[in-house]
Design an enzyme around this catalytic site. Sequence first.
Site, PDB file in Angstrom:
ATOM      1  N   HIS A  60       0.964  -1.205  -0.089  1.00 42.86           N
ATOM      2  CA  HIS A  60       0.077  -0.104   0.005  1.00 42.86           C
ATOM      3  C   HIS A  60       0.984   1.323  -0.176  1.00 42.86           C
ATOM      4  O   HIS A  60       2.036   1.191   0.311  1.00 42.86           O
ATOM      5  CB  HIS A  60      -0.909   0.003   1.414  1.00 42.86           C
ATOM      6  CG  HIS A  60       0.036   0.040   2.607  1.00 42.86           C
ATOM      7  ND1 HIS A  60       0.472  -0.881   3.029  1.00 42.86           N
ATOM      8  CD2 HIS A  60       0.322   1.246   3.286  1.00 42.86           C
ATOM      9  CE1 HIS A  60       1.238  -0.330   4.263  1.00 42.86           C
ATOM     10  NE2 HIS A  60       1.115   1.075   4.172  1.00 42.86           N
ATOM     11  N   HIS A 131       5.535   6.569  -0.611  1.00 42.49           N
ATOM     12  CA  HIS A 131       6.317   5.657  -1.076  1.00 42.49           C
ATOM     13  C   HIS A 131       5.421   4.076  -0.703  1.00 42.49           C
ATOM     14  O   HIS A 131       4.405   4.351  -0.001  1.00 42.49           O
ATOM     15  CB  HIS A 131       7.511   5.347   0.104  1.00 42.49           C
ATOM     16  CG  HIS A 131       7.126   5.276   1.457  1.00 42.49           C
ATOM     17  ND1 HIS A 131       6.803   6.511   2.161  1.00 42.49           N
ATOM     18  CD2 HIS A 131       7.175   4.118   2.124  1.00 42.49           C
ATOM     19  CE1 HIS A 131       6.367   5.758   3.349  1.00 42.49           C
ATOM     20  NE2 HIS A 131       6.629   4.669   3.568  1.00 42.49           N
TER      21      HIS A 131
HETATM   22  P1  2AM Z   1       4.974   2.515   5.686  1.00 43.23           P
HETATM   23  O1  2AM Z   1       3.665   3.291   5.039  1.00 43.23           O
HETATM   24  O2  2AM Z   1       6.141   3.274   5.688  1.00 43.23           O
HETATM   25  O3  2AM Z   1       4.790   1.296   5.359  1.00 43.23           O
HETATM   26  C1  2AM Z   1       0.630   0.761   9.195  1.00 43.23           C
HETATM   27  O4  2AM Z   1       1.492   0.716  10.353  1.00 43.23           O
HETATM   28  C2  2AM Z   1       1.235   1.637   8.024  1.00 43.23           C
HETATM   29  O5  2AM Z   1       1.088   2.905   8.581  1.00 43.23           O
HETATM   30  C3  2AM Z   1       2.304   1.201   7.838  1.00 43.23           C
HETATM   31  O6  2AM Z   1       2.645   0.626   6.348  1.00 43.23           O
HETATM   32  C4  2AM Z   1       3.455   2.301   7.986  1.00 43.23           C
HETATM   33  O7  2AM Z   1       4.590   2.576   7.318  1.00 43.23           O
HETATM   34  C5  2AM Z   1       2.579   3.416   8.039  1.00 43.23           C
HETATM   35  N1  2AM Z   1       3.005   4.655   9.268  1.00 43.23           N
HETATM   36  C6  2AM Z   1       3.181   5.728   9.054  1.00 43.23           C
HETATM   37  N2  2AM Z   1       3.915   6.373   9.952  1.00 43.23           N
HETATM   38  C7  2AM Z   1       4.056   5.457  11.347  1.00 43.23           C
HETATM   39  C8  2AM Z   1       4.007   5.390  12.511  1.00 43.23           C
HETATM   40  N3  2AM Z   1       4.354   6.522  13.035  1.00 43.23           N
HETATM   41  N4  2AM Z   1       3.818   4.041  13.022  1.00 43.23           N
HETATM   42  C9  2AM Z   1       3.751   3.005  12.546  1.00 43.23           C
HETATM   43  N5  2AM Z   1       3.243   3.158  11.239  1.00 43.23           N
HETATM   44  C10 2AM Z   1       3.323   4.102  10.312  1.00 43.23           C
END
Ligand code: 2AM
Length: 179
Positions: A60, A131
């Site tokens: 995603h 990303h």
């Molecule tokens: P990502 O988008 O870089 O993959 C669920 O946890 C999603 O939310 C993950 O895919 C994660 O990273 C994103 N995300 C963004 N900020 C986050 C945070 N502070 N803590 C955990 N997950 C976060």
Amino acid sequence: MAVSMLNKVVMDDTTRTGRWFFAIAIEGPIAEKLTELQTRWLTTLRQSDKVRPIIANNLHLTLRFLGPLSDDELSHWQQRSRKICAQSFTLQLANLGYFPRAKTGWIGVKPSTPLTSLAAQLDVSERWQPHISLLRALSADALPELPLPDASWSVNAFYLYHSDGSGTPYQRMQRITLG
Ligand code: 2AM
């Protein structure tokens, strides 16, 4: 089990814990190309056994991370999402990247005004960098030189996701269709 209905998400014991986020789902041929890229990236690593590829169902592009939500907060974000005004748009894959603190390897997308405008309606922070995460627990000295998929696709919707934090497939709780 949590319930996802047309435009109504009902909290239950499962969703009172865990994290919520808005994201664009990566599916079909793009997910297949990214799974191939994950495999090629893994072969360039020395300690690939420690690295965790993101499972295909979870690929995603996060628009806005919300974290744990109360009932009222969930209701607030659902109302916000219903007011989103955006047309379908095209995204194109771009460069590989690495977040050292999160130890995450990812692929970016080419700059997109509609994407930025959609994210702005969800109050993303200025540091938001669109990303698609591919590899977790990655220690990268340098990014590999890999042939990157030259792919573009149409984004017609995004989702309110719930994650229980276990790495199992994320649940899509609400679909927000773009005009
Ligand atoms: P990502 O988008 O870089 O993959 C669920 O946890 C999603 O939310 C993950 O895919 C994660 O990273 C994103 N995300 C963004 N900020 C986050 C945070 N502070 N803590 C955990 N997950 C976060």
